[in-house]
Design an enzyme around this catalytic site. Structure first.
Site, PDB file in Angstrom:
ATOM      1  N   SER A 143       0.874  -1.183   0.000  1.00  0.00           N
ATOM      2  CA  SER A 143       0.000   0.000   0.000  1.00  0.00           C
ATOM      3  C   SER A 143       0.906   1.227   0.000  1.00  0.00           C
ATOM      4  CB  SER A 143      -0.829  -0.019   1.285  1.00  0.00           C
ATOM      5  OG  SER A 143      -1.538   1.177   1.474  1.00  0.00           O
ATOM      6  N   TYR A 156      -2.122  -1.587  10.367  1.00  0.00           N
ATOM      7  CA  TYR A 156      -2.101  -1.601   8.901  1.00  0.00           C
ATOM      8  C   TYR A 156      -0.754  -1.073   8.399  1.00  0.00           C
ATOM      9  CZ  TYR A 156      -3.913  -1.114   4.126  1.00  0.00           C
ATOM     10  OH  TYR A 156      -4.122  -1.231   2.771  1.00  0.00           O
TER      11      TYR A 156
HETATM   12  N1  NAD Z   1      -8.444  -0.363  -2.110  1.00  0.00           N
HETATM   13  C1  NAD Z   1      -7.437   0.430  -1.854  1.00  0.00           C
HETATM   14  O1  NAD Z   1      -7.518   1.652  -2.057  1.00  0.00           O
HETATM   15  C2  NAD Z   1      -6.148  -0.124  -1.314  1.00  0.00           C
HETATM   16  C3  NAD Z   1      -5.059   0.752  -1.166  1.00  0.00           C
HETATM   17  C4  NAD Z   1      -3.865   0.234  -0.705  1.00  0.00           C
HETATM   18  C5  NAD Z   1      -3.719  -1.114  -0.439  1.00  0.00           C
HETATM   19  N2  NAD Z   1      -4.801  -1.943  -0.574  1.00  0.00           N
HETATM   20  C6  NAD Z   1      -4.598  -3.368  -0.304  1.00  0.00           C
HETATM   21  O2  NAD Z   1      -5.160  -4.119  -1.359  1.00  0.00           O
HETATM   22  C7  NAD Z   1      -5.442  -5.436  -0.910  1.00  0.00           C
HETATM   23  C8  NAD Z   1      -6.820  -5.840  -1.393  1.00  0.00           C
HETATM   24  O3  NAD Z   1      -7.785  -5.043  -0.728  1.00  0.00           O
HETATM   25  P1  NAD Z   1      -9.046  -4.416  -1.483  1.00  0.00           P
HETATM   26  O4  NAD Z   1      -8.923  -2.955  -1.398  1.00  0.00           O
HETATM   27  O5  NAD Z   1      -9.238  -5.043  -2.794  1.00  0.00           O
HETATM   28  O6  NAD Z   1     -10.207  -4.807  -0.431  1.00  0.00           O
HETATM   29  P2  NAD Z   1     -11.396  -5.878  -0.553  1.00  0.00           P
HETATM   30  O7  NAD Z   1     -11.975  -5.950   0.828  1.00  0.00           O
HETATM   31  O8  NAD Z   1     -12.275  -5.524  -1.679  1.00  0.00           O
HETATM   32  O9  NAD Z   1     -10.631  -7.229  -0.888  1.00  0.00           O
HETATM   33  C9  NAD Z   1      -9.878  -7.929   0.080  1.00  0.00           C
HETATM   34  C10 NAD Z   1     -10.168  -9.402  -0.060  1.00  0.00           C
HETATM   35  O10 NAD Z   1      -9.409 -10.104   0.925  1.00  0.00           O
HETATM   36  C11 NAD Z   1     -10.244 -11.134   1.458  1.00  0.00           C
HETATM   37  N3  NAD Z   1      -9.779 -11.541   2.783  1.00  0.00           N
HETATM   38  C12 NAD Z   1      -9.883 -10.867   3.959  1.00  0.00           C
HETATM   39  N4  NAD Z   1      -9.387 -11.609   4.962  1.00  0.00           N
HETATM   40  C13 NAD Z   1      -8.925 -12.758   4.406  1.00  0.00           C
HETATM   41  C14 NAD Z   1      -8.299 -13.916   4.935  1.00  0.00           C
HETATM   42  N5  NAD Z   1      -8.055 -14.041   6.249  1.00  0.00           N
HETATM   43  N6  NAD Z   1      -7.964 -14.910   4.081  1.00  0.00           N
HETATM   44  C15 NAD Z   1      -8.236 -14.821   2.756  1.00  0.00           C
HETATM   45  N7  NAD Z   1      -8.846 -13.750   2.193  1.00  0.00           N
HETATM   46  C16 NAD Z   1      -9.176 -12.730   3.019  1.00  0.00           C
HETATM   47  C17 NAD Z   1     -11.620 -10.503   1.504  1.00  0.00           C
HETATM   48  O11 NAD Z   1     -12.647 -11.467   1.617  1.00  0.00           O
HETATM   49  C18 NAD Z   1     -11.654  -9.738   0.199  1.00  0.00           C
HETATM   50  O12 NAD Z   1     -12.169 -10.513  -0.847  1.00  0.00           O
HETATM   51  C19 NAD Z   1      -5.282  -5.391   0.610  1.00  0.00           C
HETATM   52  O13 NAD Z   1      -4.044  -5.977   0.966  1.00  0.00           O
HETATM   53  C20 NAD Z   1      -5.279  -3.920   0.930  1.00  0.00           C
HETATM   54  O14 NAD Z   1      -4.563  -3.636   2.101  1.00  0.00           O
HETATM   55  C21 NAD Z   1      -6.002  -1.467  -0.993  1.00  0.00           C
END
Ligand code: NAD
Length: 291
Positions: A143, A156
Site C-alpha cells: 500500500s 495496517y
Molecule cells: N483499495 C485500496 O484503495 C487499497 C489501497 C492500498 C492497499 N490496498 C490493499 O489491497 C489489498 C486488497 O484489498 P481491497 O482494497 O481489494 O479490499 P477488498 O476488501 O475488496 O478485498 C480484500 C479481499 O481479501 C479477502 N480476505 C480478507 N481476509 C482474508 C483472509 N483471512 N484470508 C483470505 N482472504 C481474506 C476478503 O474477503 C476480500 O475478498 C489489501 O491488501 C489492501 O490492504 C487497498
C-alpha cells in the site's frame, strides 16, 4: 516473467476489489486463475465472472492467516493446475484507531492476514517455483501505507511497511533466479476495503457490526466516500501486469504522492546530516595528580 499464456496464478483475497482486478488482468493475458479467499459467497460470483469470459478458474475458500488452511488451498490449486507461476499475496485488512487502543485480537488479525498471510504464501510457493524451474513471479499488495504513515492505523501501516521490507529481502534472496519479485503500493482503488471488518474470523472477534461499533461505522463512512473516487481495480491489475513484465520491484498505482514520499526520504537523509554535524564533547581527562 513476460509470458503469461497458459500459466497459473494463485491470488489471495481474489474474490473482491484489487484481487479480482488482478485476476481479470491476468485472465486477459491467458492465465489460469485460482482465487483464494475467506468470503465464500463473493468467491462464487468472482469465479463465475471469470469463467463467463472463457477463463479456466477455480475458487478456494481459505483463511491466509491460518497456515493449515493456506496449505489446503495451495494443494487444491496445485492439483487443479499442476504448477503455479504467479503468486499474488493480496488479501489484506485494517483496523483503525489509536495504537494503544486497538485490541490485541485486532493486532493479531491484521498481522495474521497482511503479514503472516504473505509469509505462508512464500513458504509454500517459493520452493514450488524453484522446483518446477519455469519463469515465475511473486507480487505482494502492500500500500502507500507501506511508504508513509497511514490514517488506516498502526497495525495496517506496520504490516504494510513489513511487506515492503520482506519483498526487498526476497528480491535479494532470489536475485539471479528466474523468480521475479514485486511489491505493489496502490493508493486509492475502488473495492470493499472500507467494510473489511465483514471478514474478521471468529477467533479474532468475529465480523465487525458497524451498527454496534461507532468507530467502525465512522471509518466505513469516511473510507467509502474516498473509495468511490478510486481507480478501477482492472486498471490496477493491468498496471501490476506491466510492472511484472518490466521486472519492477516497486509498482505504484498513482503518481500524486511522489512529493510526500520524497519529503519523507529527505527527512531521513537530513538525520544523516545530524550525524555528520555532531561532534561529541570530549570527556576531560582526569589529571593523574587530581583528587
Ligand atoms: N483499495 C485500496 O484503495 C487499497 C489501497 C492500498 C492497499 N490496498 C490493499 O489491497 C489489498 C486488497 O484489498 P481491497 O482494497 O481489494 O479490499 P477488498 O476488501 O475488496 O478485498 C480484500 C479481499 O481479501 C479477502 N480476505 C480478507 N481476509 C482474508 C483472509 N483471512 N484470508 C483470505 N482472504 C481474506 C476478503 O474477503 C476480500 O475478498 C489489501 O491488501 C489492501 O490492504 C487497498
Amino acid at each position: 516473467m513476460r509470458d503469461f499464456k497458459g500459466k497459473a496464478a494463485f491470488i489471495t483475497g481474489g474474490a473482491s476489489g484489487i484481487g479480482l482486478g488482478l485476476a481479470r488482468a491476468f485472465a486477459e493475458a491467458g492465465m489460469k486463475i485460482a482465487l483464494a479467499d475467506i468470503e465464500g459467497s463473493a468467491l462464487t460470483g468472482a469465479v463465475a465472472s471469470l469463467k463467463a469470459s472463457g477463463t479456466e478458474a477455480i475458487g478456494i475458500e481459505c483463511d491466509v492467516a491460518d497456515p493449515a488452511s493456506y496449505r489446503r488451498a495451495a494443494d487444491r490449486a496445485l492439483s487443479a493446475f499442476g504448477k503455479v507461476h504467479l503468486l499474488c499475496n493480496n488479501a489484506g485488512v485494517a483496523r483503525t484507531g489509536n495504537i494503544w487502543e486497538i485490541a490485541e485480537s485486532d493486532w493479531e488479525w491484521t498481522v495474521g492476514v497482511n503479514l503472516l498471510g504473505m509469509i505462508h504464501g512464500l513458504q509454500i510457493f517459493v520452493p514450488h517455483m524453484k522446483a518446477h524451474g519455469e519463469p515465475s513471479h511473486i507480487v505482494s499488495t502492500s500500500s502507500m501505507a507501506g511508504m508513509r504513515p497511514s490514517i488506516a492505523g498502526g497495525p495496517y501501516t506496520a504490516t504494510k511497511y513489513a511487506m515492503v521490507g520482506l519483498s526487498e529481502v526476497l528480491a535479494n534472496e532470489l536475485a539471479g533466479s528466474n523468480i521475479g519479485v514485486s511489491v505493489f503500493c496502490p493508493n486509492n482503488i475502488r473495492s470493499n476495503m472500507p467494510n473489511n471488518g465483514r471478514n474478521r474470523p471468529v477467533r479474532f472477534g468475529g465480523p465487525i457490526d458497524p451498527a454496534k461499533d461507532p468507530h467502525a461505522a465512522a471509518h466505513i463512512a469516511t473510507m467509502s466516500e474516498r473509495n468511490r473516487g478510486g481507480m478501477d481495480p482492472l486498471e490496477a491489475g493491468q498496471r501490476v501486469k506491466r510492472g511484472i513484465e518490466n521486472d519492477r520491484l516497486f509498482i505504484f498505482s498513482h503518481a500524486d504522492e511522489r512529493g510526500i514520499i520524497a519529503d519523507r526520504f529527505n527527512r531521513i537523509l537530513s538525520a544523516f546530516d545530524d550525524v555528520t554535524a555532531f561532534a561529541p564533547a570530549t570527556t576531560p581527562r582526569r589529571s593523574a595528580t587530581a583528587g
